[in-house]
Design a protein around this motif. Structure first.
Motif, PDB file in Angstrom:
ATOM      1  N   VAL A 147       0.458  -1.678  -0.335  1.00 17.10           N
ATOM      2  CA  VAL A 147       0.051   0.093  -0.108  1.00 17.10           C
ATOM      3  C   VAL A 147       1.185   1.843   0.352  1.00 17.10           C
ATOM      4  CG1 VAL A 147      -2.104   1.047   0.962  1.00 17.10           C
ATOM      5  CG2 VAL A 147      -2.119  -1.568   1.284  1.00 17.10           C
ATOM      6  N   ARG A 148       1.815   1.534   0.742  1.00 15.66           N
ATOM      7  CA  ARG A 148       2.397   1.958   0.775  1.00 15.66           C
ATOM      8  C   ARG A 148       3.686   2.613  -0.431  1.00 15.66           C
ATOM      9  NH1 ARG A 148       3.113   4.232   6.018  1.00 15.66           N
ATOM     10  NH2 ARG A 148       2.918   2.869   7.628  1.00 15.66           N
ATOM     11  N   ASP A 163     -13.771   2.367   3.948  1.00 18.20           N
ATOM     12  CA  ASP A 163     -14.309   3.651   3.805  1.00 18.20           C
ATOM     13  C   ASP A 163     -13.329   5.104   3.314  1.00 18.20           C
ATOM     14  OD1 ASP A 163     -16.879   2.742   5.097  1.00 18.20           O
ATOM     15  OD2 ASP A 163     -15.831   3.486   7.105  1.00 18.20           O
ATOM     16  N   ALA A 164     -12.138   4.259   3.134  1.00 21.80           N
ATOM     17  CA  ALA A 164     -10.763   5.253   2.928  1.00 21.80           C
ATOM     18  C   ALA A 164     -11.158   4.982   1.055  1.00 21.80           C
ATOM     19  CB  ALA A 164      -9.523   4.762   3.830  1.00 21.80           C
ATOM     20  N   PRO A 197      -1.564   3.988   6.925  1.00 21.65           N
ATOM     21  CA  PRO A 197      -1.287   3.305   5.584  1.00 21.65           C
ATOM     22  C   PRO A 197      -1.958   4.128   4.620  1.00 21.65           C
ATOM     23  CG  PRO A 197       0.089   1.319   6.526  1.00 21.65           C
ATOM     24  CD  PRO A 197      -0.967   1.691   7.760  1.00 21.65           C
ATOM     25  N   HIS A 198      -3.471   3.407   5.283  1.00 23.50           N
ATOM     26  CA  HIS A 198      -5.274   4.271   4.927  1.00 23.50           C
ATOM     27  C   HIS A 198      -4.801   5.509   4.572  1.00 23.50           C
ATOM     28  CE1 HIS A 198      -6.262   4.984   8.477  1.00 23.50           C
ATOM     29  NE2 HIS A 198      -7.302   5.677   7.829  1.00 23.50           N
ATOM     30  N   LEU A 199      -4.507   6.217   5.425  1.00 19.18           N
ATOM     31  CA  LEU A 199      -4.804   7.879   5.590  1.00 19.18           C
ATOM     32  C   LEU A 199      -3.907   8.372   4.668  1.00 19.18           C
ATOM     33  CD1 LEU A 199      -3.711   8.725   9.274  1.00 19.18           C
ATOM     34  CD2 LEU A 199      -5.916   7.990   8.263  1.00 19.18           C
ATOM     35  N   HIS A 231      -4.358 -11.218   3.678  1.00 19.76           N
ATOM     36  CA  HIS A 231      -3.495 -11.480   5.232  1.00 19.76           C
ATOM     37  C   HIS A 231      -2.090 -10.075   5.825  1.00 19.76           C
ATOM     38  CE1 HIS A 231      -0.185 -13.966   4.533  1.00 19.76           C
ATOM     39  NE2 HIS A 231      -0.693 -14.491   3.617  1.00 19.76           N
ATOM     40  N   GLY A 232      -3.041  -9.068   5.629  1.00 21.08           N
ATOM     41  CA  GLY A 232      -2.405  -7.937   6.625  1.00 21.08           C
ATOM     42  C   GLY A 232      -2.502  -7.687   7.246  1.00 21.08           C
ATOM     43  N   GLY A 233      -1.752  -6.941   7.270  1.00 12.16           N
ATOM     44  CA  GLY A 233      -1.656  -6.268   9.262  1.00 12.16           C
ATOM     45  C   GLY A 233      -1.699  -4.586   9.046  1.00 12.16           C
ATOM     46  N   GLY A 234      -2.650  -3.910  10.266  1.00 12.68           N
ATOM     47  CA  GLY A 234      -2.057  -2.685  10.301  1.00 12.68           C
ATOM     48  C   GLY A 234      -2.698  -1.841   8.742  1.00 12.68           C
TER      49      GLY A 234
END
Length: 249
Positions: free
Chosen positions: A137-138, A198-199, A166-168, A154-157
């Motif tokens: 994602v980054r 939502d993001a 990361p979602h921000l 199976h990602g975490g955080g």
């Protein structure tokens, strides 16, 4: 094959997988390993993706801590006890790979992929597993001009309340996203999955954000006790559709 990359804090190893047949150039894909590091299972996964018609780069993102051989799990992880024992060494490394370290390295991975023989110019894909999903994602949010496809499994955080979650940064991305979350995963629970969804919606991104029913965290890793064959095959099918739909159109 293995190559060396000049990363932000030194030399990093990376696995490179190329299609077994066909002539290039081929689109490029970065594969981010899970917490247990570069090992035969990651090579197998990279080759499977490569044989769909891609050049795949899988970097040792923990190069600051040691070589792939030095960091490789010492025991059999196919039992819960074995996996837990390996995690005692592996999991602390995840916390030490902070965004201020990861982001300069991502620049190096993207540049290294582009410089490989037979990699087509243009958009690339990325996929990540466990903590590697965060790195995927980054990569998509820090290099929106080149990343057209991003998978996270199976990602975490991925969507925490931390200021550097990361979602921000999804508002920066232009990629198509596919997430396959583990069921009952304490590192990515239902609230976090909803926050991520939502993001993605707020950013106007085309995305799939699904929970794989009955699949544990680590479901794609055939060398561990978490392996779930049906979920693993589902992830490969969805990842291939993502990559083919964005990089071969």
């Amino acid at each position: 094959m293995s190559i060396e990359i000049a990363a932000a804090a030194g030399t990093a190893e990376a696995l490179v997988a190329r299609p077994s047949t066909g002539t290039g150039p081929f689109p490029g894909v970065i594969l981010y390993m899970d917490a247990f590091g570069l090992r035969p299972r990651i090579q197998e996964m990279a080759q499977r993706i490569a044989d769909w018609g891609y050049v795949v780069l899988a970097p040792n993102v923990f190069y600051r801590e040691g070589t792939a051989a030095e960091l490789a799990p010492a025991g059999d992880m196919t039992s819960p006890d074995g996996r837990e024992a390996a995690g005692k060494a592996a999991f602390p490394r995840v916390g030490r790979l902070t965004p201020d370290k990861a982001l300069p390295d991502i620049d190096a991975w993207v540049s290294a992929l582009a410089a490989l023989d037979d990699v087509a110019p243009g958009p690339i894909g990325t996929t990540g597993y466990c903590m590697g999903a965060r790195l995927a994602v980054r990569t998509a949010t820090s290099h929106p001009e080149v990343v057209a496809a991003c998978g996270g499994f199976h990602g975490g955080g991925l969507a925490t309340e931390d200021p550097d979650s990361p979602h921000l940064a999804l508002g920066n991305a232009r990629a198509r996203f596919v997430f396959g979350h583990a069921d009952h995963d304490p590192s990515m629970g239902p609230d976090a999955v909803a926050r991520l969804g939502d993001a993605l919606t707020a950013a106007g991104l085309e995305a799939t954000n699904a929970i794989y029913a009955g699949a544990p965290h680590g479901y794609s890793m055939a060398d561990t006790s978490a392996f779930h064959p049906e979920a693993s095959e589902r992830h490969f099918e969805e990842l291939r559709a993502l990559l083919d739909g964005t990089l071969k159109g």
